[in-house]
Motif scaffolding. Structure first.
Motif: not given
Length: 459
Positions: A214-220, A223-227, A341-349, A353-354
């Motif tokens: 869940f943490t992985f998916y949520w961070n993805m 970060t898809f739009s957070s920037a 796992f949050a890190s990996a999700g953030s990287l993908i997201g 997003g970028g």
């Protein structure tokens, strides 16, 4: 312990001087000053969660040195002073994007080590039955500090040509004060049962791994739009920093009240229920940004200030506590794995997003005076993406949980369908938990059944 909780709150407030440099409009403005485009901005915004992978290594330091307060202070010092070193490059007028990215990466590696160590320490320091109240009250005061500091930073950036240099220097003072406050918090011993757990044991914990996914998916999704929210305001709509700061002040003062309420409610109904509520509302808020243009931004920014404060208060409080609840020990390896796992999700997201933002940035449509910038489509997509995370959270088992839908339906049923004095039932619902939910749902069904029977007789 009250004294310890006081200094825990003070440390958090002083840490905001650094934390507000790596998020919000000041971070976006600083990144733009170092010439980051849409794609690099997305990568930069995702670096803090991406570097959480290094939390895995915090367990090694805790096992070796066993003084978590000392370790947190050392990690924080390296983290915050390394990012503040950007002031040197600004003074030398060297503003290449690579300099900003490297400073942020170094800063966030040490921040990740600090975070996991701090979580392990807090799990042993704060009893489970007090966590909602303690961290709810702490976050309430942090909201006040957040509002004041973001206004200070925004005013400095708007009114001084060297504004970013000044805020970086101020952040170093905040770091020193946070370290002094941290030294007043008891460095409780590491529990023997909470050290040295092999990583493979954590992987075999099926429930914890559900939370990790869940943490992985949520961070993805985040970060898809957070920037791009503040980027859209600054670049596309031309909103100044001070106006954004006013809205953030409203946001933080609303959050101050919400944290105080949620801190008590979450201990009764369960942190997972509060997390579902926050995620659902945050998804709606992101979708609302589809309508954010030069004609609507003033009204929608006010709505965003209120709604997002409620949503993220619920999310920040519950997701800070849930790892402590789901993990069966206080070993940093649990928090490190979750963060990796949050890190990996953030990287993908962030990359997704970028790339999407870069593709959409050239789109502009004016439909009878209603403007649509490409990024507004991104926000709509992000809202759907965020909401889907709820289904993964529901699979995680916790000790105390009222199903979110049952809780909301019962609360609304009692509040809307009966006179004001029945609102007392809502309070009882919070006190009695699942048993009360079943009772209220059953009563509602019986009432509807009786109404249908009476209607049939009259017919």
């Amino acid at each position: 312990m009250k004294k310890a909780y006081l200094f825990l709150t003070l440390e958090g407030i002083f840490s905001l001087f650094y934390a507000l440099l790596i998020q919000g409009p000041v971070f976006t403005g600083l990144a733009m000053l170092f010439n980051l485009d849409e794609f690099l901005l997305s990568v930069a915004a995702a670096i803090p969660p991406m570097m959480q992978f290094f939390q895995l290594f915090a367990s090694f330091f805790v096992q070796k040195y066993r003084k978590r307060r000392f370790l947190v202070n050392v990690f924080n010092a390296f983290s915050r002073f390394s990012f503040a070193s950007l002031v040197v490059f600004l003074l030398l007028e060297k503003t290449e994007p690579l300099i900003f990215i490297v400073a942020l990466v170094i800063s966030q590696i040490f921040a990740a080590l600090s975070s996991s160590t701090w979580n392990s320490w807090m799990r042993d320091l704060v009893p489970p039955e007090e966590r909602g109240r303690v961290f709810g009250n702490r976050n309430m005061f942090l909201s006040i500090g957040n509002a004041l500091i973001i206004y200070l930073y925004s005013s400095i950036v708007d009114h001084f040509s060297s504004g970013f240099v000044l805020v970086l220097l101020i952040s170093t003072v905040g770091t020193v004060l946070s370290i002094l406050a941290m030294n007043k918090i008891p460095d409780v011993p590491v529990k023997e049962t909470g050290t040295g757990i092999p990583l493979k044991v954590v992987f075999k914990d099926e429930n914890f791994m559900k939370f990790v996914f869940f943490t992985f998916y949520w961070n993805m999704a985040v970060t898809f739009s957070s920037a791009f929210y503040h980027y859209h305001l600054l670049r596309n709509l031309g909103v100044d920093y001070t106006y954004i700061a006013y809205m953030m002040i409203v946001n933080n003062f609303v959050a101050m009240l919400v944290y105080r309420i949620l801190g008590k409610v979450s201990d009764r109904v369960g942190h997972k229920t509060i997390a579902e509520f926050g995620i659902t509302l945050a998804s709606f808020v992101s979708g609302m940004w589809f309508f954010m243009n030069t004609n609507t931004y003033r009204t929608l920014m006010i709505a965003d200030a209120f709604l997002s404060s409620i949503a993220w208060s619920a999310i920040n409080l519950s997701l800070a506590i849930l790892p402590m609840e789901v993990a069966f020990e206080s070993d940093p390896i649990f928090f490190g794995l979750n963060a990796s796992f949050a890190s990996a999700g953030s990287l993908i997201g962030s990359f997704a997003g970028g790339i999407t933002a870069k593709f959409l940035s050239g789109i502009y449509v004016n439909l009878h005076g209603f403007e649509i910038f490409g990024l507004q489509l991104l926000f709509l997509m992000a809202g759907i993406f965020r909401f889907s995370a709820v289904f993964f959270l529901r699979r995680v088992k916790v000790k105390k949980y009222i199903p979110f839908r049952a809780f909301m339906l019962s609360t609304l049923s009692v509040t809307l369908r009966r006179p004001v004095y029945r609102i007392l039932d809502v309070y009882l619902l919070l006190k009695r938990g699942n048993e009360r939910v079943r009772e209220l749902v059953g009563r509602s069904k019986r009432r509807e059944s009786n109404t249908d029977e009476q209607g049939g007789k009259q017919g």
